[in-house]
Write a protein that holds these residues in place. Structure first.
Motif, mmCIF file in Angstrom:
data_model
loop_
_atom_site.group_PDB
_atom_site.id
_atom_site.type_symbol
_atom_site.label_atom_id
_atom_site.label_comp_id
_atom_site.label_asym_id
_atom_site.label_seq_id
_atom_site.Cartn_x
_atom_site.Cartn_y
_atom_site.Cartn_z
ATOM 1 N N HIS A 30 0.848 -1.196 0.000
ATOM 2 C CA HIS A 30 0.000 0.000 0.000
ATOM 3 C C HIS A 30 0.881 1.241 0.000
ATOM 4 O O HIS A 30 1.707 1.415 0.888
ATOM 5 N N HIS A 230 -7.736 6.204 -6.698
ATOM 6 C CA HIS A 230 -7.131 4.901 -6.420
ATOM 7 C C HIS A 230 -6.637 4.214 -7.695
ATOM 8 O O HIS A 230 -7.285 4.291 -8.736
ATOM 9 N N SER A 275 -3.241 4.863 -3.159
ATOM 10 C CA SER A 275 -4.334 5.804 -2.877
ATOM 11 C C SER A 275 -3.807 7.223 -3.043
ATOM 12 O O SER A 275 -2.664 7.502 -2.693
ATOM 13 N N GLN A 291 -1.704 1.241 7.650
ATOM 14 C CA GLN A 291 -2.490 1.150 6.413
ATOM 15 C C GLN A 291 -1.647 1.453 5.183
ATOM 16 O O GLN A 291 -2.039 1.123 4.064
ATOM 17 N N GLY B 166 -10.375 5.418 4.206
ATOM 18 C CA GLY B 166 -10.501 4.306 3.272
ATOM 19 C C GLY B 166 -11.862 4.230 2.623
ATOM 20 O O GLY B 166 -12.794 4.953 3.007
ATOM 21 N N TYR B 178 -16.577 2.501 6.744
ATOM 22 C CA TYR B 178 -15.882 3.745 6.394
ATOM 23 C C TYR B 178 -16.719 5.009 6.572
ATOM 24 O O TYR B 178 -16.158 6.092 6.720
#
Lengths: 592, 312
Positions: A30, A230, A275, A291, B166, B178
């Motif tokens: 990520h 994304h 992201s 994350q 997210g 979320y």
């Protein structure tokens, strides 16, 4: 440092042609971008974020050794470095057989091999007026016959089937380029993602929406794209077999990377999830909470993450609370310069007369770069000392900025050349006309912060300044049209060669990358001489002379070069920032 | 009724034309030239001319406006200048996440704010009223950004009650995992002003003579409040809600940005920053159409709530 101490060959292709998945599809990395990408057609995009993805989807002819510093070019899809004729005008390369494009419906179920003709097509495409490539400067004026082919298109579609002398596939794997004139910097351009190979049938299949359908021969392929939010990449099942085999153990970093990666196949990670996180807090907290696997330390978090030495920007360490969690810290000084161009065509501030040069030098001497590095950059930058920054071929570490901060000397200089202080406390021009500097700036909070320091500088030398606020694209417009007084600028290397920086002041680049609209016969003569020389001491000498001419005539106030601080989670293996690659996804592994 | 609806629908045509003219003029005058963004670092006159030709910026202004008119009539706004993706695809992909957040925020806000406003109005001047009013004032005086930043830091990062940010492809996961934190932060921002706003509607209704008469006639408080006061107080509430519905489309920029919601708010700001006129045109036109449609719906709902309302 001898070249032998560096890597002999960082990545050794020990066999090609077999199809296998090197990557573990259960491994997911990520990462984040701080600004949105625009698409993935290598000819159409030029922003850092799109190019970061393209580095992993497409293959240029040459690439860089992952560990060698300064950056070192190595063959990528070719069997050897370019074979250049004695006159420097013919370049021949042989494509490695057995390299395949990622699967795509455009190939109708067949495996599609990369050939020399793909590069011919891809290079021509960058010049195609209908593509409108921001990278057309890489090919226009360089290859024999290409400009004529473009002229024949008259703004319409290029005739790709008409052969040209400058770009030829001699056979399935042999690519020959004939140059209009010797171009020593060509090798760097051949490593840029914009000149990667695309397949003609894919481009034609997707028409105008090639940005959403990138199909290359790189280690990854695009799985999902939600523009601006994304991007998902997955390992390309057709990617050739490449084994990590780093042989340089001379530095602790190289030793670590070699021990973590040697013997593994590229790529190791099955999926890359990217992201777009523009705000700094969520990006930082996402990393802290696991994350994100990688992050560049956002400015506000610098003091929370790093122990800084206020007197020495080079001294920095990771805070124990992060270190104890196994977070890894790497740092790199960007290959960039920031600067403040003066419009050399401006009736008040431009020109090469003694008074105008003195005015520009005085302004340069009134601005306290050390203060802005400390206050705005949070000590995460160093002062620019010459046109060519560190880590770039041609950089001379002995060069020093010729007009250091000295407001007293600046005032004395202005007094001497006739910029007198009037009754209102501000200086006028030597002919008595008002003196106001037109300073083009942006509307953001950070722009305002910089303007405060510039206001302070102008106050010190009693010169009025008018900050003209406009959006970024409008700033670009007035800069390119030479209709401004002063502005802010930054240049991040396209490739790690000094040529990419000295060209910023070349007279023929006015309206393009020469923001200062600077046309100096002395500088231009030196620049043109440097174009005929390969990288080496003779060319470096010319670069130094150009630096001295530019410092003397002062078309810029030098700014700073920023550090980039990278953090990676304890499970990330093989990560090291590279001076040219934007991202290292294909070189790393994760072991949780 | 149908004549009224047809008349209102016909009135939308000149209004929409006015909106188009305004958007086009504003963009032409102050929108900036996107070619300078798209041309990249190495900008030459040739590159600039190619890009302008491809964007249609080399055409005359009347020609460009006629293209805009055609786009509105077909509701096909072409492709984004920044990413070259179809504008319809961009809006389709962005509107879902925005509505998931703003829609749930609106529903929860109404469910909390209206009963609370009615309660504090009923106990006007009492301790409950004073506590709620002071709490609302305090809540309103704190910047939305403080809630968003502090909420993310403490509730998500420190206490790990929610994910930091997210979004997923599953509506249910988004709604349950979320959305709750940005929803909570959105409520912190909107509840204060909404409760006070709705409270004033209830108070105004409760002071009318018909309420006194109803009470004098011996109707129970429950009947007075629910049958008379609530119904009449709902007219301005419906107006407020209906007026806010079109703007749900453009999402909640700061919430989306901080919590990683791929909604319209983010897209609109990107489009403005990049002078991406096709996206700006599409969003503006859709909002204009939605505003007109919801205005019409609001009028029809008035009639449903209060049959005395005459639609002319």
């Amino acid at each position: 440092m001898s070249m032998k101490r560096h890597v002999a060959v960082a990545l050794l292709a020990i066999g090609v042609g077999s199809t296998l998945h090197a990557a573990d599809m259960n491994k997911v990395l990520h990462d984040s971008f701080i600004a949105p990408e625009t698409g993935f057609d290598p000819a159409k995009v030029s922003d850092v974020y799109s190019s970061s993805v393209n580095e992993n989807l497409f293959d240029p002819l040459l690439t860089y050794d992952y560990l060698a510093r300064p950056a070192k070019l190595i063959p990528n899809t070719v069997t050897a470095m370019p074979d250049i004729s004695a006159d420097g005008k013919t370049v021949t390369m042989r494509i490695k057989p057995g390299i395949y494009f990622a699967p795509d419906p455009a190939f109708k179920g067949k495996k599609r091999e990369l050939t020399a003709a793909d590069y011919v097509y891809s290079f021509k495409r960058v010049a195609d007026p209908l593509v409108g490539s921001p990278s057309s400067y890489l090919v226009r004026g360089k290859f024999v016959g290409l400009d004529e082919l473009v002229a024949k298109a008259k703004g319409g579609r290029l005739d790709y089937d008409t052969p040209i002398e400058g770009l030829k596939a001699l056979d399935r794997y042999t690519l020959q380029m004939k140059l209009v004139e010797p171009t020593p910097g060509l090798k760097y351009m051949l490593a840029m993602p914009h000149l990667s190979a695309v397949a003609r049938e894919v481009i034609e299949a997707y028409g105008t929406n090639t940005n959403a359908h990138p199909v290359g021969t790189g280690p990854y392929m695009l799985a999902q794209w939600k523009p601006g939010t994304h991007i998902s990449l997955v390992a390309n099942p057709n990617f050739r077999k490449v084994v990590f085999n780093y042989t340089d153990n001379t530095t602790p970093v190289a030793h670590r990377v070699a021990s973590e990666m040697n013997g593994k196949l590229m790529p190791q990670i099955g999926r890359i999830e990217i992201s777009v996180i523009q705000e700094e807090q969520p990006r930082w907290l996402a990393f802290r909470s696991g994350q994100l696997d990688l992050v560049t330390v956002p400015q506000p978090a610098v003091r929370r993450a790093l122990i800084l030495d206020p007197k020495n920007p080079w001294r920095v360490a990771l805070k124990p609370e992060l270190k104890n969690k196994g977070v890894q810290f790497s740092r790199y000084l960007e290959s960039e310069v920031t600067f403040y161009p003066f419009n050399m065509k401006h009736p008040v501030i431009g020109g090469l007369s003694k008074e105008r040069i003195a005015l520009r030098r005085a302004i340069a001497m009134s601005f306290n770069t050390r203060e802005t590095i400390s206050d705005i950059r949070r000590n995460q930058a160093v002062q620019v000392q010459s046109l060519i920054p560190a880590n770039v071929a041609g950089h001379n570490p002995g060069m020093r900025v010729r007009h250091p901060y000295d407001p007293a000397l600046a005032n004395a200089l202005l007094d001497r050349v006739g910029y007198r202080i009037g009754a209102d406390g501000y200086r006028t021009q030597p002919d008595g006309k008002p003196l106001v500097i037109d300073f083009v700036t942006g509307p953001t909070a950070i722009d305002k912060q910089w303007n405060e320091y510039w206001q302070k500088a102008f106050d010190l030398i009693k010169i009025r300044v008018n900050f003209r606020v406009m959006q970024w694209n409008e700033q670009q417009k007035v800069i390119r049209e030479c209709s401004y007084g002063m502005a802010g600028g930054a240049w991040l290397a396209d490739y790690p060669d000094g040529d990419n920086f000295v060209m910023l002041l070349y007279g023929k680049n006015v309206g393009d990358s020469n923001y200062a609209c600077y046309q100096s016969p002395r500088y231009d003569k030196l620049y043109e001489a440097s174009q005929r020389l390969p990288d080496g001491p003779e060319r470096d000498k010319l670069f130094d002379q150009m630096d001295l001419v530019a410092s003397g005539e002062t078309p810029w106030v030098y700014g700073d070069t920023r550090f980039k601080n990278y953090l990676s989670q304890r499970w990330v293996r093989g990560f090291v920032p590279h001076p040219v690659f934007n991202v290292a996804w294909r070189f790393i592994d994760i072991q949780k | 009724m149908s004549a009224y609806i047809i008349r209102r629908l016909l009135q939308m045509i000149p209004t929409l034309l006015g909106v188009m003219l305004l958007v086009f003029t504003l963009f032409t005058l102050v929108g900036g030239d996107p070619s300078y963004i798209l041309a990249g670092k190495h900008l030459t006159a040739d590159v600039l001319a190619n890009i302008r030709a491809q964007l249609g910026l080399d055409k005359s202004l009347p020609e460009q406006f006629m293209i805009f008119v055609r786009q509105v009539l077909t509701l096909d706004f072409g492709t984004s200048w920044a990413t070259q993706q179809p504008v319809s695809d961009i809006i389709t992909s962005r509107i879902g996440p925005s509505l998931t957040l703003t829609g749930s925020l609106l529903v929860v806000d109404l469910l909390v704010a209206i009963p609370l406003a009615a309660t504090v109005a009923y106990f006007r001047g009492g301790l409950t009223d004073r506590i709620v009013t002071i709490a609302c004032t305090v809540a309103m005086s704190i910047s939305a950004l403080v809630y968003i930043i502090a909420g993310q830091y403490f509730l998500a990062y420190k206490l790990e009650l929610f994910p930091v940010r997210g979004w997923s492809d599953s509506f249910l996961v988004n709604l349950l995992v979320y959305v709750p934190l940005p929803l909570l932060m959105g409520l912190m921002v909107s509840l204060g002003p909404d409760i006070r706003f709705y409270r004033s509607f209830f108070l105004e209704e409760m002071n009318h003579d018909y309420v006194r008469t109803a009470r004098a006639k011996g109707l129970s408080e429950r009947k007075v409040m629910l049958k008379h006061v609530l119904r009449n107080a709902m007219i301005p509430v419906v107006t407020t809600v209906m007026m806010s519905l079109p703007f749900m489309m453009i999402g909640a920029l700061v919430l989306e940005n901080f919590y990683g919601i791929p909604g319209m708010g983010n897209e609109v700001v990107l489009a403005v920053n990049k002078s991406d006129f096709p996206v700006i045109k599409a969003v503006t036109i859709y909002i204009a159409i939605a505003t007109m449609v919801f205005n019409l719906l609001a009028d029809l709902v008035y009639k449903l709530i209060d049959p005395r309302v005459q639609l002319k």
